[in-house]
Design a protein around this motif. Structure first.
Motif, PDB file in Angstrom:
ATOM      1  N   THR A  67       8.145 -34.065  -7.277  1.00 50.58           N
ATOM      2  CA  THR A  67       8.760 -35.218  -6.633  1.00 50.58           C
ATOM      3  C   THR A  67      10.281 -35.087  -6.655  1.00 50.58           C
ATOM      4  O   THR A  67      10.950 -35.382  -5.663  1.00 50.58           O
ATOM      5  CB  THR A  67       8.295 -36.530  -7.281  1.00 50.58           C
ATOM      6  OG1 THR A  67       6.864 -36.608  -7.185  1.00 50.58           O
ATOM      7  CG2 THR A  67       8.919 -37.746  -6.604  1.00 50.58           C
ATOM      8  N   ALA A  68      10.839 -34.618  -7.780  1.00 55.64           N
ATOM      9  CA  ALA A  68      12.283 -34.400  -7.857  1.00 55.64           C
ATOM     10  C   ALA A  68      12.728 -33.355  -6.828  1.00 55.64           C
ATOM     11  O   ALA A  68      13.762 -33.510  -6.170  1.00 55.64           O
ATOM     12  CB  ALA A  68      12.683 -33.971  -9.268  1.00 55.64           C
ATOM     13  N   LYS A  69      11.917 -32.315  -6.677  1.00 60.46           N
ATOM     14  CA  LYS A  69      12.240 -31.270  -5.696  1.00 60.46           C
ATOM     15  C   LYS A  69      12.223 -31.845  -4.285  1.00 60.46           C
ATOM     16  O   LYS A  69      13.113 -31.582  -3.471  1.00 60.46           O
ATOM     17  CB  LYS A  69      11.227 -30.128  -5.836  1.00 60.46           C
ATOM     18  CG  LYS A  69      11.631 -28.861  -5.149  1.00 60.46           C
ATOM     19  CD  LYS A  69      10.705 -27.725  -5.533  1.00 60.46           C
ATOM     20  CE  LYS A  69      10.906 -27.365  -6.992  1.00 60.46           C
ATOM     21  NZ  LYS A  69      10.285 -26.122  -7.389  1.00 60.46           N
ATOM     22  N   LEU A  70      11.210 -32.668  -3.991  1.00 64.50           N
ATOM     23  CA  LEU A  70      11.128 -33.257  -2.652  1.00 64.50           C
ATOM     24  C   LEU A  70      12.201 -34.323  -2.436  1.00 64.50           C
ATOM     25  O   LEU A  70      12.624 -34.550  -1.297  1.00 64.50           O
ATOM     26  CB  LEU A  70       9.735 -33.801  -2.384  1.00 64.50           C
ATOM     27  CG  LEU A  70       8.654 -32.720  -2.215  1.00 64.50           C
ATOM     28  CD1 LEU A  70       7.308 -33.348  -1.891  1.00 64.50           C
ATOM     29  CD2 LEU A  70       9.039 -31.697  -1.155  1.00 64.50           C
ATOM     30  N   THR A  71      12.670 -34.955  -3.504  1.00 66.53           N
ATOM     31  CA  THR A  71      13.804 -35.871  -3.376  1.00 66.53           C
ATOM     32  C   THR A  71      15.035 -35.089  -2.927  1.00 66.53           C
ATOM     33  O   THR A  71      15.806 -35.547  -2.080  1.00 66.53           O
ATOM     34  CB  THR A  71      14.061 -36.600  -4.715  1.00 66.53           C
ATOM     35  OG1 THR A  71      12.891 -37.339  -5.055  1.00 66.53           O
ATOM     36  CG2 THR A  71      15.235 -37.556  -4.624  1.00 66.53           C
ATOM     37  N   ASN A  72      15.200 -33.889  -3.458  1.00 64.71           N
ATOM     38  CA  ASN A  72      16.281 -33.000  -3.044  1.00 64.71           C
ATOM     39  C   ASN A  72      16.097 -32.582  -1.583  1.00 64.71           C
ATOM     40  O   ASN A  72      17.055 -32.548  -0.807  1.00 64.71           O
ATOM     41  CB  ASN A  72      16.312 -31.780  -3.978  1.00 64.71           C
ATOM     42  CG  ASN A  72      17.546 -30.932  -3.814  1.00 64.71           C
ATOM     43  OD1 ASN A  72      18.171 -30.882  -2.765  1.00 64.71           O
ATOM     44  ND2 ASN A  72      17.890 -30.230  -4.879  1.00 64.71           N
ATOM     45  N   VAL A  73      14.855 -32.275  -1.190  1.00 66.56           N
ATOM     46  CA  VAL A  73      14.564 -31.949   0.211  1.00 66.56           C
ATOM     47  C   VAL A  73      14.941 -33.129   1.109  1.00 66.56           C
ATOM     48  O   VAL A  73      15.600 -32.951   2.141  1.00 66.56           O
ATOM     49  CB  VAL A  73      13.071 -31.560   0.399  1.00 66.56           C
ATOM     50  CG1 VAL A  73      12.689 -31.494   1.873  1.00 66.56           C
ATOM     51  CG2 VAL A  73      12.765 -30.236  -0.307  1.00 66.56           C
ATOM     52  N   ALA A  74      14.535 -34.329   0.708  1.00 74.12           N
ATOM     53  CA  ALA A  74      14.843 -35.533   1.494  1.00 74.12           C
ATOM     54  C   ALA A  74      16.349 -35.696   1.667  1.00 74.12           C
ATOM     55  O   ALA A  74      16.830 -35.999   2.769  1.00 74.12           O
ATOM     56  CB  ALA A  74      14.241 -36.771   0.825  1.00 74.12           C
TER      57      ALA A  74
END
Length: 185
Positions: A67-74
């Motif tokens: 989720t942290a990685k996808l927050t960075n993607v977002a």
């Protein structure tokens, strides 16, 4: 803690013959519920690239990292998130993850973004949704669930573009693949 890195038969997502266009579709006709209590048909998400992962809100580690990685993607996608691209996080623990738990989780993780769907449903609905991605969830005798560390980029047509190991993929690599997919659309 059990970590399951799913193996994809023939590279996943209902790969079939080129003449059987429907067999290429990862997005089943399954209707799930998002973090705001809205019904969302996976098939209705066709039309824009999707970054998909599989989480559960009581996860002690890998899901938080993904989720942290996808927050960075977002963050890197900026205004394209929601307008041109969506992120979809599907709970593999529907017995415990309702819309309220998913909304609380998304807020706690800084992932309460327009264009990011946290989805749940009944166990059968989740199993059907996962089946479209050639995945299945593992429920242990004590009721805990195994981790799925898979992340996928699904094209606007519902077909698998890229599959990632969520534990090792870099956010920028996902963003680069999303941009390439957008340029092809």
């Amino acid at each position: 803690m059990v970590v399951i890195a799913s193996l994809f038969a023939a590279a996943g997502c209902h790969r079939g013959t080129a003449t059987d266009a429907e067999s290429w579709n990862c997005l089943t006709d399954t209707t799930l519920v998002d973090q705001n209590g809205n019904k969302v048909s996976l098939a209705s998400l066709k039309g824009k690239p999707l970054v998909v992962d599989f989480i559960y809100t009581s996860c002690p580690g890998p899901c938080l990292m993904e989720t942290a990685k996808l927050t960075n993607v977002a963050l890197r996608l900026g205004p394209d998130l929601g307008s041109r691209v969506a992120i979809v996080s599907i709970s593999v623990d529907p017995e415990h993850d309702g819309p309220k738990q998913l909304l609380d989780y998304s807020r706690q993780q800084g992932a309460d973004e327009k264009g990011w769907y946290f989805l749940t449903g009944g166990p059968g609905d989740i199993d059907r949704a996962l089946g479209g991605f050639k995945l299945s969830r593992q429920v242990m005798p004590d009721g805990s669930v195994g981790h799925l560390v898979d992340m996928m980029l699904i094209g606007p047509d519902g077909r698998l573009v890229h599959e990632y190991n969520g534990e090792v993929v870099k956010a920028q690599d996902i963003v680069n693949d999303v941009r390439k997919t957008l340029n092809k659309s």
